[in-house]
Write an enzyme that holds these catalytic residues in place. Structure first.
Site, mmCIF file in Angstrom:
data_model
loop_
_atom_site.group_PDB
_atom_site.id
_atom_site.type_symbol
_atom_site.label_atom_id
_atom_site.label_comp_id
_atom_site.label_asym_id
_atom_site.label_seq_id
_atom_site.Cartn_x
_atom_site.Cartn_y
_atom_site.Cartn_z
ATOM 1 N N LYS A 171 92.454 1.004 32.742
ATOM 2 C CA LYS A 171 92.660 0.389 34.100
ATOM 3 C C LYS A 171 91.572 -0.073 34.912
ATOM 4 O O LYS A 171 91.764 -0.569 35.925
ATOM 5 C CB LYS A 171 93.876 0.731 34.687
ATOM 6 C CG LYS A 171 95.023 1.076 33.740
ATOM 7 C CD LYS A 171 95.622 -0.060 32.998
ATOM 8 C CE LYS A 171 96.034 -1.253 33.492
ATOM 9 N NZ LYS A 171 96.108 -2.112 32.489
ATOM 10 N N LYS A 178 85.698 -1.214 21.878
ATOM 11 C CA LYS A 178 86.297 -0.537 23.277
ATOM 12 C C LYS A 178 86.720 0.705 23.075
ATOM 13 O O LYS A 178 87.138 1.218 21.927
ATOM 14 C CB LYS A 178 87.265 -1.494 23.684
ATOM 15 C CG LYS A 178 88.223 -0.829 24.586
ATOM 16 C CD LYS A 178 89.546 -1.575 24.753
ATOM 17 C CE LYS A 178 90.674 -0.910 25.603
ATOM 18 N NZ LYS A 178 91.887 -1.713 25.696
ATOM 19 N N HIS A 181 88.613 4.384 25.423
ATOM 20 C CA HIS A 181 88.938 4.984 26.586
ATOM 21 C C HIS A 181 88.822 6.446 26.268
ATOM 22 O O HIS A 181 89.112 7.470 27.140
ATOM 23 C CB HIS A 181 90.556 4.930 26.971
ATOM 24 C CG HIS A 181 90.832 3.465 27.429
ATOM 25 N ND1 HIS A 181 90.214 2.661 28.289
ATOM 26 C CD2 HIS A 181 92.235 2.853 27.144
ATOM 27 C CE1 HIS A 181 90.637 1.679 28.524
ATOM 28 N NE2 HIS A 181 91.965 1.706 27.805
ATOM 29 N N SER A 219 97.291 0.868 39.406
ATOM 30 C CA SER A 219 97.261 -0.027 37.957
ATOM 31 C C SER A 219 97.903 0.612 36.775
ATOM 32 O O SER A 219 98.643 -0.028 36.042
ATOM 33 C CB SER A 219 95.778 -0.455 37.910
ATOM 34 O OG SER A 219 95.600 -1.585 36.646
ATOM 35 N N TYR A 278 84.083 -1.440 39.076
ATOM 36 C CA TYR A 278 84.978 -2.607 39.155
ATOM 37 C C TYR A 278 84.757 -3.160 40.615
ATOM 38 O O TYR A 278 84.661 -4.430 40.830
ATOM 39 C CB TYR A 278 86.447 -1.923 39.214
ATOM 40 C CG TYR A 278 87.501 -2.893 39.282
ATOM 41 C CD1 TYR A 278 87.873 -3.658 38.274
ATOM 42 C CD2 TYR A 278 87.807 -3.292 40.565
ATOM 43 C CE1 TYR A 278 89.027 -4.516 38.256
ATOM 44 C CE2 TYR A 278 88.960 -4.305 40.576
ATOM 45 C CZ TYR A 278 89.600 -4.781 39.395
ATOM 46 O OH TYR A 278 90.444 -5.812 39.941
#
Ligand code: A3P
Length: 308
Positions: A48, A107, A109, A139, A206
């Protein structure tokens, strides 16, 4: 996991103290032994943090702002999520990655200590994106409500504790075991922060991307050693803005069946704004969260903005 077309909560299982879905844990040897290549680009985040946004930006840069090319497939088909594993016949992230011609954008995480070591050995480029803890929590909470492939978040109160614990939270009603996959946010952002000086890692925030997308996209352009003209940059900024991405079915996860992601519970493209945590935390929750945060982040030079 899937019963008569309905998704149930996935079973979870730890690997090295990090909670994953059971099927990812069972496949861990394969994930750990994934063979990275020198020209791979990896986008790494805690869940997120703006992964999908960064994926779209990167794809647009790589395709010189060609919007149609970037709509050739879903985000998860364009850029495989390496550790993500579903029951067959669904292809795993590894299958997708192994089938993909180079240069690949991938990608993950995974926390830094769990990254398949071939990425370090091959010196692949990595973009890490971090987002402040409170907005990440909010989120992740809403995402866990709408996405049946990750554990149920429980109530908001339970989830705040779960996020702080970084795995299985309190079980207030003795009914559910709210949990977060991929471990502790605190360890994740700190771990990657410490790694960034020893490896080819571009560490982004972000909040910075939201504040000045052009500046941050230019950092990515430079990191990718691309030469992106001004008018293409402007096109990228527009195409990857929240409002445009929210309407892009190849980037907003709406092509998945509602039995997997139910956007009527909470859309994947939800708010896209720093500071939404203020609409969720009570004053007391916020004070407790901050106290705990100080302890967990003590000694780190990493700092975040919780609003812009
Ligand atoms: P919110 O739930 O706060 O709205 P990830 O891709 O890592 O799962 O992150 C998803 C979060 O990034 C969601 O946050 C989503 O709305 C936000 N997001 C996605 N695209 C974005 C964009 N173009 N600009 C800003 N935020 C974006």
């Amino acid at each position: 996991l899937c019963l008569e077309g309905k998704y149930l909560q996935p079973e979870t299982k730890e690997v090295n103290g990090i909670l994953m879905t059971k099927i990812m844990s069972d496949n861990w040897d394969k994930i750990w032994n994934f063979q990275a290549k020198p020209d791979d680009l990896l986008i790494a985040t805690y869940a997120k943090a703006g992964t999908t946004w960064t994926q779209e930006i990167v794809d647009m840069i790589q395709n010189d702002g060609d919007v149609q090319k970037c709509q050739r497939a879903n985000t998860f088909d364009r850029q495989p999520f390496i550790e993500w594993t579903l029951p067959p016949p669904s292809p795993s992230g590894l299958d997708r990655a192994n089938k993909m011609p180079s240069p690949r954008t991938l990608k993950t995480h995974l926390p830094v200590q769990m990254l398949p070591p071939s990425f370090w050995k091959e010196n692949s480029k990595i973009i890490y994106v971090a987002r402040n803890a409170k907005d990440s929590l909010v989120s992740y909470y809403h995402f866990s409500r709408m996405n049946k492939m990750v554990p149920d978040p429980g109530t908001w109160e339970e989830y705040v504790e779960t996020f702080k614990a970084g795995k299985v939270g309190i079980d207030a009603k003795s009914l559910s075991f709210p949990s977060v996959l991929w471990g502790s946010w605190y360890d994740h952002v700190k771990g990657w922060w410490d790694a960034k000086d020893q490896h080819r890692i571009l560490y982004l925030f972000y909040e910075d991307m939201k504040e000045d997308p052009k500046r941050e996209i230019q950092k990515i352009v430079k990191f990718l050693e691309k030469d992106t003209p001004e008018e293409v940059l402007d096109k990228i900024i527009y195409h990857t803005s929240f409002d445009i991405m929210k309407q892009n079915p190849m980037a907003n996860y709406t092509t998945l069946p509602t039995s997997i992601m139910d956007h009527s519970i909470s859309p994947f493209m939800r708010k896209g704004m720093p500071g939404d945590w203020k609409n969720h935390f009570t004053v007391a929750q916020n004070e407790e969260f901050d106290k705990d945060y100080q302890k967990k982040m003590a000694g780190s030079t990493l700092t975040f903005r919780t609003e812009i």
